[in-house]
Write a protein that holds these residues in place. Sequence first.
Motif, PDB file in Angstrom:
ATOM      1  N   ALA A 230       0.810  -1.223   0.000  1.00  0.00           N
ATOM      2  CA  ALA A 230       0.000   0.000   0.000  1.00  0.00           C
ATOM      3  C   ALA A 230       0.842   1.272   0.000  1.00  0.00           C
ATOM      4  O   ALA A 230       0.300   2.375  -0.038  1.00  0.00           O
ATOM      5  N   ASP A 231       2.159   1.122   0.049  1.00  0.00           N
ATOM      6  CA  ASP A 231       3.048   2.289   0.101  1.00  0.00           C
ATOM      7  C   ASP A 231       3.184   2.958  -1.270  1.00  0.00           C
ATOM      8  O   ASP A 231       3.033   2.313  -2.308  1.00  0.00           O
ATOM      9  N   THR A 232       3.511   4.251  -1.229  1.00  0.00           N
ATOM     10  CA  THR A 232       3.816   5.006  -2.435  1.00  0.00           C
ATOM     11  C   THR A 232       5.321   5.232  -2.503  1.00  0.00           C
ATOM     12  O   THR A 232       5.891   5.847  -1.589  1.00  0.00           O
ATOM     13  N   PRO A 233       6.015   4.744  -3.528  1.00  0.00           N
ATOM     14  CA  PRO A 233       7.465   4.953  -3.614  1.00  0.00           C
ATOM     15  C   PRO A 233       7.798   6.420  -3.852  1.00  0.00           C
ATOM     16  O   PRO A 233       7.169   7.080  -4.688  1.00  0.00           O
ATOM     17  N   VAL A 234       8.787   6.939  -3.110  1.00  0.00           N
ATOM     18  CA  VAL A 234       9.200   8.344  -3.225  1.00  0.00           C
ATOM     19  C   VAL A 234      10.729   8.440  -3.151  1.00  0.00           C
ATOM     20  O   VAL A 234      11.290   9.064  -2.247  1.00  0.00           O
ATOM     21  N   VAL A 248       9.612   5.364   0.893  1.00  0.00           N
ATOM     22  CA  VAL A 248       8.185   5.197   0.631  1.00  0.00           C
ATOM     23  C   VAL A 248       7.388   6.114   1.547  1.00  0.00           C
ATOM     24  O   VAL A 248       7.834   6.487   2.639  1.00  0.00           O
ATOM     25  N   PHE A 249       6.208   6.497   1.060  1.00  0.00           N
ATOM     26  CA  PHE A 249       5.232   7.225   1.872  1.00  0.00           C
ATOM     27  C   PHE A 249       4.091   6.268   2.158  1.00  0.00           C
ATOM     28  O   PHE A 249       3.554   5.638   1.245  1.00  0.00           O
ATOM     29  N   ARG A 250       3.762   6.125   3.455  1.00  0.00           N
ATOM     30  CA  ARG A 250       2.726   5.180   3.871  1.00  0.00           C
ATOM     31  C   ARG A 250       1.440   5.935   4.215  1.00  0.00           C
ATOM     32  O   ARG A 250       1.322   6.546   5.306  1.00  0.00           O
ATOM     33  N   PRO A 251       0.464   5.941   3.321  1.00  0.00           N
ATOM     34  CA  PRO A 251      -0.763   6.702   3.564  1.00  0.00           C
ATOM     35  C   PRO A 251      -1.498   6.294   4.836  1.00  0.00           C
ATOM     36  O   PRO A 251      -2.136   7.129   5.489  1.00  0.00           O
ATOM     37  N   SER A 252      -1.429   5.020   5.210  1.00  0.00           N
ATOM     38  CA  SER A 252      -2.198   4.541   6.369  1.00  0.00           C
ATOM     39  C   SER A 252      -1.825   5.250   7.661  1.00  0.00           C
ATOM     40  O   SER A 252      -2.662   5.394   8.560  1.00  0.00           O
TER      41      SER A 252
END
Length: 418
Positions: A230-234, A248-252
């Motif tokens: 569920a992470d967004t790679p950054v 990564v950015f973890r929206p949760s």
Amino acid sequence: MRWNGGLPDLTNPEFINDLMPVTATRTPGTGLAILLSMPRYFAERLWSLSILLLLVWAGTAEAASLTLAWDPSPGATGYNVYWGNQSGVYTNIMNVGTQTSRQITGLIDGYPYYFMVKAYNAVFLESGPSIEVSRRVGIPVSTGGDFDGNASADLTVFRPSNGTWYTKFTGSGAVLGTAWGNAADLPEAADYDGDGRVDIAVFRPFNGTWYVMPSRAGSVPYGTAWGNSADTPVPGDYDGDGKADLAVFRPSNGTWYVLRSSNGVAFGVPWGNSADKPVPGDYDGDGRTDVAVFRPSNGTWYVVNSNTGAVPAGVPWGNAADIPAPGDYDGDGKTDVAVFRPSNGTWYVIRSSDKSVFGFAWGNAADKPVPGDYDGDGRTDIAVFRPSSGTWYIVPTSSGVGYGTAWGNAADIPILVR
């Protein structure tokens, strides 16, 4: 408006800042020269002063030097160069006389430096300040999307259907296809090995693993587990060593997780919420990627400056339907806040150099923004990828003349897409 020999009135509306197109060259693969653009306040109107920032470093961790060059200012009898390690805080000054370039020595490798120039007249009255330019010395610099190291972004797409990267090099026009990835992978090209060229890489959500193909000679591909499905790679250079870090950015939980390339030490930064869009960039010009998010619900950008740790007030710029498109549009070494508005095909940018704003109509509702430095002048160019025709439409800042190049198809993912 006539100049009477003193300082001009910078509040007068006749002084209008308009960046002029300029060009420069860089040694391929080194990132040693960056073209920057800065205004000068001297004589009858606001002129444009271009700075060529040339970096030369020694083999040891000390004794770095940096060369600044600028256009002559009519009526000036000399120039003062100011610099320091924080934006707007100049602890050093050097009178360079009538020279329009100067090597600054005694700098320390790995530290950020911020520079500004003022002209003076026959009675030593100074002009207003130029815009500030910055550079972390002794650290290699790569251009986003530049796979061959010529300081210009190349046209590259990732084709999920066959897991292949297709590149058309902007300098030579040569083309290349490289199989790396599968249909579910996310392309995350960046300079992971610090050789001044972008490396092919993917993030695989189902196992949270990064697969990187380094471009440096003698290197071997590798995989590193960092993140979850569920992470967004950054990826970005969060530690300022010239290499992209896995992040990564973890929206949760609104947290950024970064694995430093310099020492392998990981850290987490809570910054954002589940609806925010991560927009990492070097907003303070210190040569390190800053943690930042765009919040669609209120159209505001929230940034943590890496140089000082300061958290400036949020910058309202955009609306819920806008696509954030940060980049260094004015060439001062700092990321500018910018959005692309699909509803009217317009780009809206705040220049970090002087806080002026501009809008530019380029694109339509179905286009994907792909800002990048395609002409190698050190400034981000406005560009879109049109899936319907597989065409890239680019407006180089050096010429201002737009053009289109067919490269890709409707299902391809352009590497510089925002």
